[in-house]
Each structure stands twice: as C-alpha cells, then as structure tokens.
Design a protein around this motif. Structure first.
Motif, PDB file in Angstrom:
ATOM      1  N   LYS A  92       0.778  -1.375   0.191  1.00 35.26           N
ATOM      2  CA  LYS A  92       0.076  -0.318  -0.093  1.00 35.26           C
ATOM      3  C   LYS A  92       0.731   1.144  -0.165  1.00 35.26           C
ATOM      4  O   LYS A  92       2.094   1.367   0.932  1.00 35.26           O
ATOM      5  CB  LYS A  92      -1.372   0.303   1.449  1.00 35.26           C
ATOM      6  N   GLY A  93       0.637   2.570  -0.724  1.00 35.00           N
ATOM      7  CA  GLY A  93       1.037   3.632  -0.472  1.00 35.00           C
ATOM      8  C   GLY A  93       1.209   4.101  -2.134  1.00 35.00           C
ATOM      9  O   GLY A  93       1.642   2.938  -3.479  1.00 35.00           O
ATOM     10  N   SER A  94       1.623   5.037  -2.570  1.00 37.03           N
ATOM     11  CA  SER A  94       1.939   6.250  -3.345  1.00 37.03           C
ATOM     12  C   SER A  94       3.112   6.110  -3.829  1.00 37.03           C
ATOM     13  O   SER A  94       3.502   6.069  -5.071  1.00 37.03           O
ATOM     14  CB  SER A  94       1.024   7.349  -4.124  1.00 37.03           C
ATOM     15  N   ASN A  95       4.085   5.938  -3.089  1.00 37.95           N
ATOM     16  CA  ASN A  95       5.599   6.071  -3.385  1.00 37.95           C
ATOM     17  C   ASN A  95       6.688   4.740  -2.892  1.00 37.95           C
ATOM     18  O   ASN A  95       6.631   5.127  -1.193  1.00 37.95           O
ATOM     19  CB  ASN A  95       5.868   7.443  -3.254  1.00 37.95           C
ATOM     20  N   VAL A  96       6.125   3.751  -3.315  1.00 34.29           N
ATOM     21  CA  VAL A  96       6.756   2.347  -2.629  1.00 34.29           C
ATOM     22  C   VAL A  96       8.399   1.797  -2.917  1.00 34.29           C
ATOM     23  O   VAL A  96       7.988   1.852  -4.255  1.00 34.29           O
ATOM     24  CB  VAL A  96       5.377   1.424  -3.451  1.00 34.29           C
ATOM     25  N   THR A  97       9.644   1.178  -2.270  1.00 35.44           N
ATOM     26  CA  THR A  97      10.466   1.243  -2.834  1.00 35.44           C
ATOM     27  C   THR A  97      10.502  -0.796  -2.402  1.00 35.44           C
ATOM     28  O   THR A  97       9.870  -1.238  -1.193  1.00 35.44           O
ATOM     29  CB  THR A  97      11.589   1.782  -1.538  1.00 35.44           C
ATOM     30  N   TRP A  98      10.510  -1.784  -2.952  1.00 31.97           N
ATOM     31  CA  TRP A  98      10.762  -3.054  -2.664  1.00 31.97           C
ATOM     32  C   TRP A  98      12.314  -3.237  -2.781  1.00 31.97           C
ATOM     33  O   TRP A  98      13.229  -3.139  -3.757  1.00 31.97           O
ATOM     34  CB  TRP A  98      10.369  -3.733  -4.166  1.00 31.97           C
ATOM     35  N   ASP A 118      -1.178   4.145  -8.565  1.00 27.71           N
ATOM     36  CA  ASP A 118      -2.101   5.335  -8.053  1.00 27.71           C
ATOM     37  C   ASP A 118      -2.524   5.053  -5.985  1.00 27.71           C
ATOM     38  O   ASP A 118      -1.756   5.976  -5.079  1.00 27.71           O
ATOM     39  CB  ASP A 118      -3.219   5.750  -8.356  1.00 27.71           C
ATOM     40  N   ARG A 119      -2.973   3.790  -5.870  1.00 20.44           N
ATOM     41  CA  ARG A 119      -2.654   3.593  -3.805  1.00 20.44           C
ATOM     42  C   ARG A 119      -1.681   2.338  -4.142  1.00 20.44           C
ATOM     43  O   ARG A 119      -2.332   2.283  -2.925  1.00 20.44           O
ATOM     44  CB  ARG A 119      -4.529   3.176  -3.767  1.00 20.44           C
ATOM     45  N   TYR A 120      -1.372   1.534  -4.944  1.00 21.31           N
ATOM     46  CA  TYR A 120      -0.252   0.259  -4.145  1.00 21.31           C
ATOM     47  C   TYR A 120       0.405  -0.003  -5.360  1.00 21.31           C
ATOM     48  O   TYR A 120       0.553   0.543  -6.595  1.00 21.31           O
ATOM     49  CB  TYR A 120      -1.464  -0.515  -3.445  1.00 21.31           C
ATOM     50  N   SER A 121       1.317  -0.376  -4.787  1.00 21.32           N
ATOM     51  CA  SER A 121       2.481  -1.042  -5.635  1.00 21.32           C
ATOM     52  C   SER A 121       2.657  -2.379  -5.994  1.00 21.32           C
ATOM     53  O   SER A 121       2.346  -3.031  -4.938  1.00 21.32           O
ATOM     54  CB  SER A 121       3.623  -0.323  -4.769  1.00 21.32           C
ATOM     55  N   CYS A 138       8.664  -4.322   1.956  1.00 19.92           N
ATOM     56  CA  CYS A 138       8.647  -2.893   1.084  1.00 19.92           C
ATOM     57  C   CYS A 138       8.615  -1.964   2.170  1.00 19.92           C
ATOM     58  O   CYS A 138       8.551  -2.417   2.954  1.00 19.92           O
ATOM     59  CB  CYS A 138       7.380  -3.203  -0.140  1.00 19.92           C
ATOM     60  N   TRP A 139       9.088  -1.008   1.094  1.00 19.75           N
ATOM     61  CA  TRP A 139       8.858   0.666   2.636  1.00 19.75           C
ATOM     62  C   TRP A 139       8.014   1.686   1.870  1.00 19.75           C
ATOM     63  O   TRP A 139       8.153   1.683   0.571  1.00 19.75           O
ATOM     64  CB  TRP A 139       9.649   0.585   3.332  1.00 19.75           C
ATOM     65  N   LEU A 140       7.484   2.756   2.676  1.00 21.47           N
ATOM     66  CA  LEU A 140       6.821   3.352   2.288  1.00 21.47           C
ATOM     67  C   LEU A 140       7.982   4.965   1.913  1.00 21.47           C
ATOM     68  O   LEU A 140       9.064   4.797   2.984  1.00 21.47           O
ATOM     69  CB  LEU A 140       5.771   4.113   2.228  1.00 21.47           C
ATOM     70  N   GLN A 141       7.828   5.393   1.067  1.00 23.10           N
ATOM     71  CA  GLN A 141       9.347   6.504   0.804  1.00 23.10           C
ATOM     72  C   GLN A 141       8.573   7.935   1.131  1.00 23.10           C
ATOM     73  O   GLN A 141       7.072   8.422   0.836  1.00 23.10           O
ATOM     74  CB  GLN A 141       9.878   6.899  -0.191  1.00 23.10           C
ATOM     75  N   LEU A 142       9.235   8.685   2.194  1.00 24.72           N
ATOM     76  CA  LEU A 142       8.404  10.080   2.337  1.00 24.72           C
ATOM     77  C   LEU A 142       9.497  11.124   1.930  1.00 24.72           C
ATOM     78  O   LEU A 142      11.030  10.916   1.796  1.00 24.72           O
ATOM     79  CB  LEU A 142       8.454  10.244   3.843  1.00 24.72           C
ATOM     80  N   CYS A 143       9.065  11.867   0.698  1.00 27.20           N
ATOM     81  CA  CYS A 143       9.999  12.839   0.060  1.00 27.20           C
ATOM     82  C   CYS A 143       9.595  14.017   0.597  1.00 27.20           C
ATOM     83  O   CYS A 143       8.766  14.561   0.114  1.00 27.20           O
ATOM     84  CB  CYS A 143      10.148  12.114  -1.520  1.00 27.20           C
ATOM     85  N   ASN A 144      10.518  14.610   0.169  1.00 28.16           N
ATOM     86  CA  ASN A 144      10.679  16.507   0.603  1.00 28.16           C
ATOM     87  C   ASN A 144      11.943  16.828  -0.715  1.00 28.16           C
ATOM     88  O   ASN A 144      13.158  17.103  -0.102  1.00 28.16           O
ATOM     89  CB  ASN A 144      11.395  16.728   1.401  1.00 28.16           C
ATOM     90  N   THR A 153       7.345   3.932   9.947  1.00 23.00           N
ATOM     91  CA  THR A 153       6.076   3.262  10.598  1.00 23.00           C
ATOM     92  C   THR A 153       5.019   2.288   9.150  1.00 23.00           C
ATOM     93  O   THR A 153       4.102   1.659   9.685  1.00 23.00           O
ATOM     94  CB  THR A 153       5.530   4.558  11.254  1.00 23.00           C
ATOM     95  N   LYS A 154       5.839   2.233   8.046  1.00 20.93           N
ATOM     96  CA  LYS A 154       4.575   1.810   7.153  1.00 20.93           C
ATOM     97  C   LYS A 154       5.702   1.350   6.078  1.00 20.93           C
ATOM     98  O   LYS A 154       6.393   1.592   5.414  1.00 20.93           O
ATOM     99  CB  LYS A 154       4.132   2.553   6.366  1.00 20.93           C
ATOM    100  N   THR A 155       6.025  -0.444   6.483  1.00 18.17           N
ATOM    101  CA  THR A 155       6.992  -1.400   6.414  1.00 18.17           C
ATOM    102  C   THR A 155       6.216  -2.894   5.841  1.00 18.17           C
ATOM    103  O   THR A 155       5.286  -2.918   6.630  1.00 18.17           O
ATOM    104  CB  THR A 155       8.404  -0.663   6.942  1.00 18.17           C
ATOM    105  N   GLY A 156       6.374  -3.851   5.480  1.00 17.51           N
ATOM    106  CA  GLY A 156       6.507  -5.135   4.916  1.00 17.51           C
ATOM    107  C   GLY A 156       7.193  -6.090   4.942  1.00 17.51           C
ATOM    108  O   GLY A 156       8.067  -5.491   3.927  1.00 17.51           O
TER     109      GLY A 156
END
Length: 370
Positions: A92-98, A118-121, A138-144, A153-156
């Motif tokens: 789940k997420g819009s910017n996921v790394t595997w 859009d909502r998942y990878s 996988c995990w969600l990337q937070l980008c600035n 907090t958002k990994t699998g």
C-alpha cells in the motif's frame, strides 16, 4: 322479588368487573419486557479498544499477497510455496520501494515485474524457481523535494521459501565461495535451504568430520545458513553443508573459510611514482596502494597539478587477494594515475585519498620537471 334483586346485583357485578385487588410492591425489573427465545450476544470490547490493540500490528505491515481467487491475505514472517508457482504481492502507498533477492536484478530477470499504481505497488514473480527463495520487503518513501527517506512505520516483509525436492539448497552462480572470518563480527556460511523443515548439517572436508553445532557459538538459521558468532583461526578450512528432507541427502557447494588478520581502521596507504623527475613528453605513473581486509572495499580520489586546467589523465582502479600464510588473506587495492605526455603544468604534488568504512588516509608525492 327478593330472588330477582339478587340476580340483578350478580349481573351488574359481572358487567362492571371484580373489585381491584390490593397492589403489592413490584420486584426490580418486573416491568421490563423480556425477549422470548432470543440469544444474547456476549459483550465485546469497544471498537476503539480493539483498534488501539491492533494499530501497532497494522502500522508494521503494508504488504499483502493476492491469492488465486482474487482475495488478499496478510503475510506472516515466512511463506512456503512450491517452485513453479507465480506470486503477486501488493504494497500500500503511492511511493513504494521494494527489496528482493539481488540476483533477480543482477540478471535482469524478465519473470519479475514491478508497477507503481495510484494507491499501491504491485510485484509479480512468474514461474518461480528455488533460486528465488529469500526476503521480499517493501516500504513507503517520504520525500521532500529530491530528498527521500524510509517511513519506518509503514513497512512490510516476508521470507518466501520456494520449495523444490530437486534443489534443497538455494542455487548459487558459483560452485565455490570464500567466507572471511573476522574476529570481531559473525561470519555466515550461506547454505540456505528451500524447504524450512530440512535437516541441515555442516561438514569439514579435511579432516573429514561433521562440525558440532552447539546453538551458541555456531547456530543454524534457515534464512541465512550457519552463523559463526565468534570466528577463530581454528574455524578456517574448506567446509560444505548436507541437507535431508524425505529423500536422498544433498550436498551444497564448498566454502573456503579464510581467517582475516588485517586489523580494522582507515586504509593503510602508500604512494609511489615511476620517476620523481620527469622530462617533457615523458610518461609518468603514480600508484596509490592499500592493504586491508579482504571484504572491505576502498574508494580512491585524486588531486593533481593540472586538475583545474582539465589536463587529461588516465585513472585505473583494481584490487586482488593475496595469501599471507595458510588460511590468511589480505586485499590489495590500487589506483594508478597516468600522465602520458608530461608538460610544465603537470609538475607538482600528486595527492591520493583512500577511503573505507573506518575512515580515510591521504598520501602525496611530488613530481618535478627536469
């Protein structure tokens, strides 16, 4: 007449009704309507309480598997599938790394496809093999802007065993591997299995013997292999693993255990030049050499007189292993800077900066014009 009066009174009493009886105090709850033949559901904790108890688990995993029927299921720490099956994972997420077994990248395997929607990878691995056994995460990337970081907090993550009776050990691209025994960190003999229930033992080639696994200094992990917690020179030599699972035992590739004698620290660096005095049009070689641990890479940077003027030079980096006694190995890394046509601008100091994980060392040498 008297009989008629009595009958009339009796008839009036029947029409009007009986006199009211004296009221008694009601028991508590007597006026409540009690349901008939209705099952009473046991009380369950409030939704908020259940959500708070499960929130930590939900925050830890955003990874699911798509089953054959199009349903989704959360993945446990390990999963066993028969080799040959295809698998679809979603994160789940819009910017996921595997992350997945590295050899799939090394060989650019077309069986693996990853799509960001859009909502998942989505990760799909088709026609799986025993070699695909490993960790998938996988995990969600937070980008600035251009800077991104991992959202802890958002990994699998799950480790998938692709079982194959013909391949109890996860296949490797080579038939022989070197494992370095460093005194201050665990060493792993990576004979991983495709069937988690397989019985695995460790054997020394010479003298021929089975190595005792005490579960403390040497342990076995199906996801890693045999782990030497505190390597010593006594562990060096050639070893192999043996696995058994409902059939004939299978033998792994061989592993050469080499004890590392080079102490940790910044690179031990030297510099030399083919000639400290060069004439015009001469060919000049400057060599920077590092002796270090076999499994520690070294990066080189150069500073030289004609650098700002963009003088053309050739820089080549390479390394090799050298034996220093039985079972002792050192890595020799070199960087060579070549000036093919020496000019006035090339005279001056040549500086080599060697860097590893423990730090960096700077050395310099001067080349003069004849």
């Amino acid at each position: 007449k008297r009989l008629y009066k009595h009958c009339l009174v009796f008839f009036i009493l029947l029409v009007i009704g009986q006199p009211a009886k004296s009221k008694r105090p009601k028991e508590p709850g007597e006026n409540k309507i009690k349901p008939v033949n209705k099952k009473v559901k046991p009380k369950t904790p409030k939704t908020k309480e259940r959500e708070s108890a499960d929130s930590s688990l939900k925050s830890q995993s955003i990874l699911t598997q798509v089953t054959d029927k199009g349903h989704f299921q959360k993945l446990a720490a390990t999963l066993s599938l028969a080799a040959g099956q295809s698998i679809e994972l979603r994160c789940k997420g819009s910017n996921v790394t595997w992350n997945y077994p590295s050899y799939l990248d090394t060989f650019k395997d077309s069986r693996l496809s990853i799509k960001q929607l859009d909502r998942y990878s989505q990760l799909i691995l088709a026609n799986s093999t025993a070699a695909d056994t490993g960790e998938y995460s996988c995990w969600l990337q937070l980008c600035n802007g251009n800077k991104c970081r991992k959202d802890e907090t958002k990994t699998g993550s799950t480790y998938i065993f692709f079982t194959d009776k013909e391949e109890l050990f996860v296949p490797t691209p080579s038939y022989f591997e070197i494992v370095y025994l460093n005194p201050d960190k665990p060493a792993v003999i990576p004979c991983r299995v495709t069937t988690p229930s397989a019985k695995v033992t460790l054997h020394r080639e010479f003298p021929a013997e089975e190595i005792e696994i005490d579960g403390t200094d040497i342990i076995y992990d199906a996801k890693k292999g045999f782990v030497f917690q505190h390597p010593t020179p006594d562990h060096k030599g050639i070893v192999y693993c043996k696995a058994e699972s409902q059939g004939a035992p299978q033998i792994s590739i061989k592993y050469h255990l080499l004890y590392v004698e080079v102490p940790k620290g910044p690179p031990s660096t030297t510099i030399a030049v083919s000639s400290s005095r060069a004439g015009l049009s001469d060919r000049v070689n400057v060599v920077c050499t590092v002796l270090g641990e076999p499994d520690v890479a070294v990066n080189f940077r150069w500073q030289y007189p004609g650098q700002e003027s963009e003088r053309p030079v050739i820089i080549q980096n390479f390394w090799r292993l050298i034996n220093r006694g039985i079972g002792h190995t050192t890595r020799i890394s070199k960087s060579v800077l070549l000036v093919e046509d020496f000019e006035d601008i090339d005279a001056g100091n040549y500086v080599c900066i060697a860097q590893n994980l423990q730090g960096e060392t700077t050395v310099a040498i001067k080349v003069e014009l004849k």
